[in-house]
Design an enzyme around this catalytic site. Structure first.
Site, short mmCIF file in Angstrom:
data_model
loop_
_atom_site.label_atom_id
_atom_site.label_comp_id
_atom_site.label_asym_id
_atom_site.label_seq_id
_atom_site.Cartn_x
_atom_site.Cartn_y
_atom_site.Cartn_z
N SER A 145 7.85 -72.13 -17.47
CA SER A 145 7.55 -70.74 -17.74
C SER A 145 7.70 -70.46 -19.23
O SER A 145 7.09 -71.15 -20.04
CB SER A 145 8.44 -69.84 -16.87
OG SER A 145 7.98 -68.52 -16.83
N ASP B 297 1.78 -71.08 -7.28
CA ASP B 297 2.13 -70.26 -8.44
C ASP B 297 1.01 -69.26 -8.71
O ASP B 297 -0.09 -69.63 -9.10
CB ASP B 297 2.36 -71.15 -9.65
CG ASP B 297 2.98 -70.41 -10.83
OD1 ASP B 297 2.91 -69.17 -10.87
OD2 ASP B 297 3.53 -71.09 -11.72
N HIS C 272 5.89 -69.46 -8.41
CA HIS C 272 6.26 -69.83 -9.78
C HIS C 272 7.67 -70.38 -9.85
O HIS C 272 7.94 -71.33 -10.60
CB HIS C 272 6.12 -68.59 -10.67
CG HIS C 272 6.36 -68.83 -12.12
ND1 HIS C 272 5.59 -69.68 -12.88
CD2 HIS C 272 7.31 -68.32 -12.96
CE1 HIS C 272 6.03 -69.68 -14.13
NE2 HIS C 272 7.08 -68.87 -14.19
#
EC number: 2.3.1.31
Length: 379
Positions: A157, A320, A350
Site C-alpha cells: 500500500s 483488492d 487490500h
C-alpha cells in the site's frame, strides 16, 4: 541536507524506538521543515559491512512497530507480527530489519502534531509532503546511522509506494524490492475515496483548519467517519458479506432503528484508530498518497519504470478493490527486474497483504533471495 556514510547516531537496541535527528529537510515542493526527527526501530544485528538491512515500510496508519507486543509507546502489537524475527521470512539471524514511522506521521516522527520551532504544534502550517519526501527522510535517518545502502525494501500500500520510489529514485542504494498491493500512480478511484475521507475530517467543527491540537478537542467524529469509509476499501466485498450479510448487530433490529452488524464493525474500526492516530497526520499522509505518481518529472510512468534496474517482486491480491490487480500487472510488465506478477488468492481485499502470512512470507523469501544473488556483485 546531504547523505554521508559517517554515522552521527547509533542504532537503537532491538525493538526500542529511537528518534533520529536528520536536521532540516527540503521537500520536493521547495519548502523546508526544520528539526526533523524520524522514529526508527530495528530487529537483528547490523553486519560489520552494513549490507544486511531490510527496510520494512508501513502503510497509511502504520508505524515503526512492525513486530512485538503492545507496551509503553506501542498501544497495539506489531502490525506485521510473524514476518520479522528469528526464522521468520525476514530472518533476524541473517538480516537487520529496520522500520521507520513515516515523515508526517504521529508515532514519533515529525508531523502536524509535532512542535515547530516556536514551541507550538505545526498544525495547519505543516507543509504538503510527497512520497518522495518520505523516502528522502528515511534515507537521511539511515545515513545518520551510517547506512547508505540496503539489501531490500519491502512494503505494501503506501509502503509499496515508498518502496517503488526507493528503487526508481535511488536504484544504486537498494539491491531488491517487494512491491505489494500498490500501483505506479494514484487512480481516480483512489483519489476520490481519499479526498472524501479528508472532507469528512475537515467538516468536523473541531478540525479548526488543522489547528486543534491545543484546544483540548479533536475532530474525532470526522476521523472516525474517514476510517469507516477507508476500511470498506481495505476489505473484500465477498468477505464482508459472508461475515455480516444484512444482519442486525447482536439483539438490535435495523427495522426498528437498530444497527447493522457491518455498521457496528465499522464503528469499532473508527474507534480503534481514534485511540492511536492524529487527524492531521491522516490528512497529510492521505494527501501524499493522492499525489503519488512515480512518473512525475521522469518523462512518464513508462520511462520511469523501464529505466529501473533493481530486481523486484511485485505482488497483488485477487480481491483488492482499492489497488486492483491491473495496477500491479502494469508494474510487473514495465519493471525490467520483475519476472512476472505474483498473485495472492484471498477474499480479504487490500488488507490481504497484512493477513495472508504464508503467501506474503513466500514473496518476502523470493525478494531476499534476489538480494542474496546481488550481494556478491558490485553495486
Amino acid at each position: 541536507m546531504t547523505i554521508s556514510d559517517v554515522p552521527t547516531q547509533t542504532l537503537p537496541a532491538e525493538g526500542e524506538v529511537r528518534l533520529v535527528d536528520i536536521g532540516s529537510l527540503r521537500l520536493e515542493s521547495g519548502a523546508v521543515i526544520d528539526n526533523v526527527c524520524i522514529a526508527l526501530q530495528r530487529w537483528g544485528e547490523l553486519s560489520p559491512t552494513r549490507d544486511n538491512v531490510v527496510m520494512v515500510l508501513h502503510a497509511l496508519t502504520g508505524d515503526s512497530h512492525v513486530t512485538g507486543p503492545a507496551g509503553p509507546g506501542h498501544s497495539t502489537p506489531g502490525w506485521w507480527d510473524g514476518m520479522v524475527g528469528p526464522g521468520a521470512p525476514i530472518d533476524t539471524n541473517r538480516w537487520c530489519a529496520v522500520a521507520t514511522n513515516v515523515l508526517g506521521g504521529c508515532r514519533g516522527s515529525t508531523g502536524p502534531s509535532s512542535l515547530a520551532r516556536d514551541g507550538k504544534p505545526w498544525g495547519s502550517r505543516f507543509p504538503l509532503i510527497s512520497v518522495r519526501d518520505q523516502v528522502e527522510a528515511d534515507m537521511a535517518a539511515l545515513a545518520a546511522l551510517g547506512i547508505t545502502q540496503v539489501a531490500a525494501v519491502v512494503g505494501g500500500s503506501m509502503g509499496g509506494a515508498r518502496a517503488l520510489e526507493w528503487i526508481v529514485g535511488h536504484p544504486d542504494r537498494v539491491r531488491s524490492a517487494l512491491l505489494l498491493a500498490v500501483g505506479a500512480r494514484a487512480t481516480a478511484d483512489q483519489i476520490g475515496t481519499q479526498t472524501t475521507q479528508i472532507a469528512a475530517i475537515k467538516a468536523d467543527p473541531n478540525w479548526r483548519n488543522g489547528d486543534y491540537h491545543e484546544t483540548g478537542c479533536r475532530p474525532e467524529a470526522g476521523l472516525k467517519v474517514a476510517r469507516r469509509f477507508a476500511h470498506l476499501t481495505y476489505r473484500g466485498e465477498i468477505e464482508l458479506d459472508s461475515r455480516f450479510a444484512n444482519d442486525g448487530q447482536g439483539g438490535e433490529d435495523p427495522a426498528d432503528g437498530g444497527r447493522y452488524a457491518i455498521q457496528s464493525y465499522l464503528e469499532h474500526q473508527g474507534d480503534k484508530l481514534l485511540a492511536r492516530f492524529d487527524a492531521g497526520s491522516y490528512v497529510i499522509l492521505t494527501e501524499a498518497l493522492s499525489r503519488h505518481d512515480v512518473g512525475r518529472g521522469r518523462d512518464g510512468i513508462h520511462a520511469a519504470l523501464r529505466g529501473c534496474p533493481v530486481p523486484v517482486v511485485v505482488g497483488g491480491i485477487t480481491s483488492d478493490r482499492l489497488y486492483p490487480l491491473r495496477l500491479q500487472q502494469e508494474l510487473a510488465d514495465l519493471l525490467p527486474g520483475c519476472a512476472g506478477l505474483e498473485v495472492v488468492d484471498s477474499i480479504r481485499g487490500h488488507d490481504g497483504f497484512l493477513v495472508e502470512s504464508e503467501a506474503v512470507g513466500e514473496l518476502i523469501h523470493k525478494t531476499l533471495r534476489l538480494a542474496e544473488d546481488r550481494s556478491s556483485r558490485p553495486w
